[in-house]
Design a protein around this motif. Structure first.
Motif, PDB file in Angstrom:
ATOM      1  N   THR A  43       3.232  -4.505  15.016  1.00 41.97           N
ATOM      2  CA  THR A  43       3.320  -4.707  13.571  1.00 41.97           C
ATOM      3  C   THR A  43       3.796  -3.440  12.867  1.00 41.97           C
ATOM      4  N   THR A  44       3.221  -2.312  13.200  1.00 38.14           N
ATOM      5  CA  THR A  44       3.634  -1.078  12.528  1.00 38.14           C
ATOM      6  C   THR A  44       5.082  -0.722  12.858  1.00 38.14           C
TER       7      THR A  44
ATOM      8  N   GLU B  42     -10.947 -11.241   2.492  1.00 44.56           N
ATOM      9  CA  GLU B  42      -9.820 -12.139   2.298  1.00 44.56           C
ATOM     10  C   GLU B  42     -10.151 -13.199   1.251  1.00 44.56           C
TER      11      GLU B  42
ATOM     12  N   ARG C  79      -2.653 -15.013   6.053  1.00 44.43           N
ATOM     13  CA  ARG C  79      -2.845 -15.578   7.394  1.00 44.43           C
ATOM     14  C   ARG C  79      -3.040 -17.083   7.221  1.00 44.43           C
TER      15      ARG C  79
ATOM     16  N   VAL D 128      -0.701 -10.162   2.131  1.00 44.85           N
ATOM     17  CA  VAL D 128      -0.548 -10.759   3.456  1.00 44.85           C
ATOM     18  C   VAL D 128      -1.315 -12.068   3.444  1.00 44.85           C
TER      19      VAL D 128
ATOM     20  N   ARG E 121      -1.252  -4.347  16.687  1.00 42.23           N
ATOM     21  CA  ARG E 121      -1.159  -3.267  15.694  1.00 42.23           C
ATOM     22  C   ARG E 121       0.105  -2.432  15.916  1.00 42.23           C
TER      23      ARG E 121
ATOM     24  N   PHE F  93      -4.934  -6.333   8.879  1.00 45.31           N
ATOM     25  CA  PHE F  93      -4.527  -5.955   7.528  1.00 45.31           C
ATOM     26  C   PHE F  93      -5.699  -5.603   6.621  1.00 45.31           C
ATOM     27  N   CYS F  94      -6.884  -6.067   6.950  1.00 52.93           N
ATOM     28  CA  CYS F  94      -8.052  -5.723   6.121  1.00 52.93           C
ATOM     29  C   CYS F  94      -8.568  -4.318   6.418  1.00 52.93           C
TER      30      CYS F  94
ATOM     31  N   ASN G 272      -8.020 -10.904  11.474  1.00 52.08           N
ATOM     32  CA  ASN G 272      -8.194 -10.446  10.084  1.00 52.08           C
ATOM     33  C   ASN G 272      -8.337  -8.931   9.959  1.00 52.08           C
TER      34      ASN G 272
ATOM     35  N   VAL H 237      -4.176  -1.650   8.961  1.00 54.02           N
ATOM     36  CA  VAL H 237      -2.856  -1.399   8.386  1.00 54.02           C
ATOM     37  C   VAL H 237      -2.897  -1.858   6.934  1.00 54.02           C
ATOM     38  N   HIS H 238      -2.732  -0.939   6.021  1.00 52.78           N
ATOM     39  CA  HIS H 238      -2.811  -1.266   4.592  1.00 52.78           C
ATOM     40  C   HIS H 238      -1.404  -1.343   4.008  1.00 52.78           C
ATOM     41  N   LEU H 239      -1.131  -2.442   3.335  1.00 51.68           N
ATOM     42  CA  LEU H 239       0.178  -2.680   2.739  1.00 51.68           C
ATOM     43  C   LEU H 239       0.090  -2.726   1.222  1.00 51.68           C
TER      44      LEU H 239
END
Length: 189
Positions: free
Chosen positions: A74-75, A126, A112, A110, A71, A100-101, A97, A104-106
């Motif tokens: 990635t950030t 997902e 995988r 994303v 985490r 991003f679920c 999973n 960390v929200h984008l």
């Protein structure tokens, strides 16, 4: 006078795909990460990298240390990457999973990726898809799979058709070894 031509392979409009590579070193405390952006031809556009030392304490569970490191890496990579890709691809064996679920929200999708032969934990949030070429693979998209005929889907299709679904992860690892040579026993020439 220049010769008139048209590039039959003009793919610039498709933008960039980002490959998130996480590399845990054998010491169990050092994690390296890269966000490697390529275009639809596989040409490198950006390479953002970082590393993190995790706490070595009896208070942490090993899985929690790994999730924490992934985490944080990635950030930091997302925060310093100068370009916005159309989507991010990561290996399911490296990125759980929940990252991003839940954590960390984008604003971009994303994906995988995992071999069909792998037992891969995934979230019910997902969207699952499969591809057959070059080898059968599971794709786990979050928050959603790119819509049919979208730029993002066209970019994915170009990457797959050129054998670039997994290959950029190898280049990202080579890049990490180049920028952190002492951590792999290598020395700079």
């Amino acid at each position: 006078m220049p010769v008139p031509f048209r590039d039959a392979d003009d793919l610039e409009e498709l933008g960039a795909a980002a490959y998130l590579k996480i590399d845990a070193l054998p010491d169990g405390a050092t994690f390296r990460g890269a966000l490697f952006l390529i275009n639809a031809r596989g040409e490198p556009l950006e390479f953002t990298y970082n590393r993190i030392q995790t706490p070595s304490t009896f208070l942490w569970k090993q899985d929690d240390i790994r999730r924490h490191a992934v985490r944080k890496l990635t950030t930091s990579l997302l925060d310093t990457c100068p370009k916005i890709p159309k989507f991010i691809i990561c290996l399911a064996e490296e990125v759980h999973n929940e990252l991003f679920c839940n954590e960390v929200h984008l604003s971009i999708p994303v994906c995988r990726v995992a071999s069909l032969m792998q037992a891969t934990p995934h979230s019910k949030l997902e969207i699952q898809a499969t591809i057959e070429s070059p080898e059968p693979m599971h794709l786990f998209w979050f928050p959603s799979k790119p819509p049919d005929e979208s730029i993002e889907e066209r970019l994915v299709n170009q990457l797959v058709s050129r054998g670039l679904l997994l290959e950029p992860f190898e280049r990202a690892l080579v890049g990490l070894r180049e920028v952190y040579p002492s951590e792999t026993g290598q020395t700079k020439a």
